[in-house]
Design a protein around this motif. Structure first.
Motif, PDB file in Angstrom:
ATOM      1  N   PRO A  43       0.825  -1.214   0.000  1.00  0.00           N
ATOM      2  CA  PRO A  43       0.000   0.000   0.000  1.00  0.00           C
ATOM      3  C   PRO A  43       0.851   1.252   0.000  1.00  0.00           C
ATOM      4  N   GLY A  44       0.386   2.282  -0.669  1.00  0.00           N
ATOM      5  CA  GLY A  44       1.152   3.508  -0.814  1.00  0.00           C
ATOM      6  C   GLY A  44       0.599   4.661   0.003  1.00  0.00           C
ATOM      7  N   VAL A  45       1.354   5.745   0.015  1.00  0.00           N
ATOM      8  CA  VAL A  45       0.961   6.968   0.711  1.00  0.00           C
ATOM      9  C   VAL A  45       0.342   7.925  -0.294  1.00  0.00           C
ATOM     10  N   VAL A  46      -0.772   8.527   0.101  1.00  0.00           N
ATOM     11  CA  VAL A  46      -1.474   9.480  -0.750  1.00  0.00           C
ATOM     12  C   VAL A  46      -1.174  10.894  -0.250  1.00  0.00           C
ATOM     13  N   LYS A  47      -0.820  11.789  -1.166  1.00  0.00           N
ATOM     14  CA  LYS A  47      -0.515  13.174  -0.808  1.00  0.00           C
ATOM     15  C   LYS A  47      -1.616  14.085  -1.335  1.00  0.00           C
ATOM     16  N   ILE A  48      -2.139  14.934  -0.448  1.00  0.00           N
ATOM     17  CA  ILE A  48      -3.214  15.861  -0.817  1.00  0.00           C
ATOM     18  C   ILE A  48      -2.716  17.280  -0.586  1.00  0.00           C
ATOM     19  N   ILE A  49      -2.771  18.111  -1.623  1.00  0.00           N
ATOM     20  CA  ILE A  49      -2.298  19.497  -1.550  1.00  0.00           C
ATOM     21  C   ILE A  49      -3.459  20.451  -1.845  1.00  0.00           C
ATOM     22  N   ALA A  50      -3.619  21.458  -1.001  1.00  0.00           N
ATOM     23  CA  ALA A  50      -4.641  22.494  -1.209  1.00  0.00           C
ATOM     24  C   ALA A  50      -3.962  23.858  -1.262  1.00  0.00           C
ATOM     25  N   GLU A  51      -4.531  24.763  -2.071  1.00  0.00           N
ATOM     26  CA  GLU A  51      -3.957  26.095  -2.243  1.00  0.00           C
ATOM     27  C   GLU A  51      -5.059  27.150  -2.240  1.00  0.00           C
ATOM     28  N   VAL A  52      -4.784  28.265  -1.603  1.00  0.00           N
ATOM     29  CA  VAL A  52      -5.720  29.391  -1.596  1.00  0.00           C
ATOM     30  C   VAL A  52      -4.949  30.688  -1.842  1.00  0.00           C
ATOM     31  N   GLU A  53      -5.668  31.677  -2.311  1.00  0.00           N
ATOM     32  CA  GLU A  53      -5.132  33.039  -2.404  1.00  0.00           C
ATOM     33  C   GLU A  53      -6.050  33.937  -1.589  1.00  0.00           C
ATOM     34  N   ALA A  54      -5.477  34.749  -0.717  1.00  0.00           N
ATOM     35  CA  ALA A  54      -6.262  35.640   0.134  1.00  0.00           C
ATOM     36  C   ALA A  54      -5.750  37.068   0.003  1.00  0.00           C
ATOM     37  N   VAL A  55      -6.673  38.006  -0.051  1.00  0.00           N
ATOM     38  CA  VAL A  55      -6.332  39.432  -0.148  1.00  0.00           C
ATOM     39  C   VAL A  55      -6.815  40.129   1.104  1.00  0.00           C
ATOM     40  N   PHE A  56      -5.907  40.835   1.791  1.00  0.00           N
ATOM     41  CA  PHE A  56      -6.196  41.530   3.036  1.00  0.00           C
ATOM     42  C   PHE A  56      -6.063  43.035   2.834  1.00  0.00           C
ATOM     43  N   SER A  57      -6.872  43.789   3.545  1.00  0.00           N
ATOM     44  CA  SER A  57      -6.753  45.257   3.530  1.00  0.00           C
ATOM     45  C   SER A  57      -5.648  45.688   4.492  1.00  0.00           C
TER      46      SER A  57
END
Length: 215
Positions: free
Chosen positions: A197-211
């Motif tokens: 059995p193998g390892v599963v990699k999950i990647i998430a990305e966001v962009e946020a704009v702050f004042s």
């Protein structure tokens, strides 16, 4: 630059700070997916198709007899191509290829299923992917890490540039999706006993704009 009463005037307009947040997790797969190619060649297209169907039906029957649930067995792709003699470009035969996908939630059965497939006539490539039964829950965890990473970066940059910022972003963009965020490990080893059995990699990305605001 504007001046008022011979003094420098500092603008009070809000600025913005844009950051890219990334989060990932690695988990052990809980399912195996075998993709089996069954190929037949014949100068007659009809005979190539008939032979392919015969082998495919035999493989499917053996899997069902073994106890694999029908909903975990799928025929994914049936294709026909022509083989040519490369030296003189003359037609040699038709090649019919069928792809069967088998899902297993018990890794202990992987060796038996692999053997069954081979014994019943599968004569082409067999790939094993290690997948997740519920990838969304893991993606959401990675997404939470990505948002925290964006917040941390915003605080670091605001401090570095000596500006105040509103920690509540005025715009958030999810750059990833559960469909493309997951990298599965796989094996095409012809010796099933070497497959683990193998390892599963999950990647998430966001962009946020702050004042941002000047001090």
């Amino acid at each position: 630059m504007q001046f008022r009463n011979n003094n420098m005037y500092m603008p009070t307009d809000k600025g913005s700070l844009s950051v890219h947040g990334t989060g990932y997790i690695e988990v052990n797969s809980d399912m195996a997916r075998l993709k089996v190619k069954i190929s037949t060649d014949n100068i007659s297209l009809e005979e190539a198709q008939d032979k392919n169907k015969e082998i495919t039906d035999r493989v499917l029957m053996s899997l069902e007899d073994y106890g694999i649930a029908e909903e975990n067995i799928h025929s994914e792709n049936l294709s026909v191509s022509k083989n040519y003699n490369l030296s003189n470009n003359t037609f040699l035969s038709y090649k019919v290829t069928n792809v069967i996908s088998v899902l297993l939630d018990d890794f202990n059965k992987l060796g038996d299923v692999y053997s069954l497939i081979i014994e019943n006539g599968a004569n082409d490539e067999i790939n094993v992917d290690f997948v997740l039964s519920n990838p969304t829950q893991y993606y959401n965890r990675a997404l939470k890490k990505a948002t925290q990473d964006a917040l941390n970066k915003a605080g670091l940059l605001a401090k570095s540039f000596n500006v105040k910022y509103n920690p509540i972003p005025n715009k958030i963009t999810e750059l990833s999706s559960p469909v493309y965020a997951i990298t599965y490990s796989s094996s095409s080893n012809s010796y099933y006993q070497d497959i683990a059995p193998g390892v599963v990699k999950i990647i998430a990305e966001v962009e946020a704009v702050f004042s941002t605001f000047p001090f």
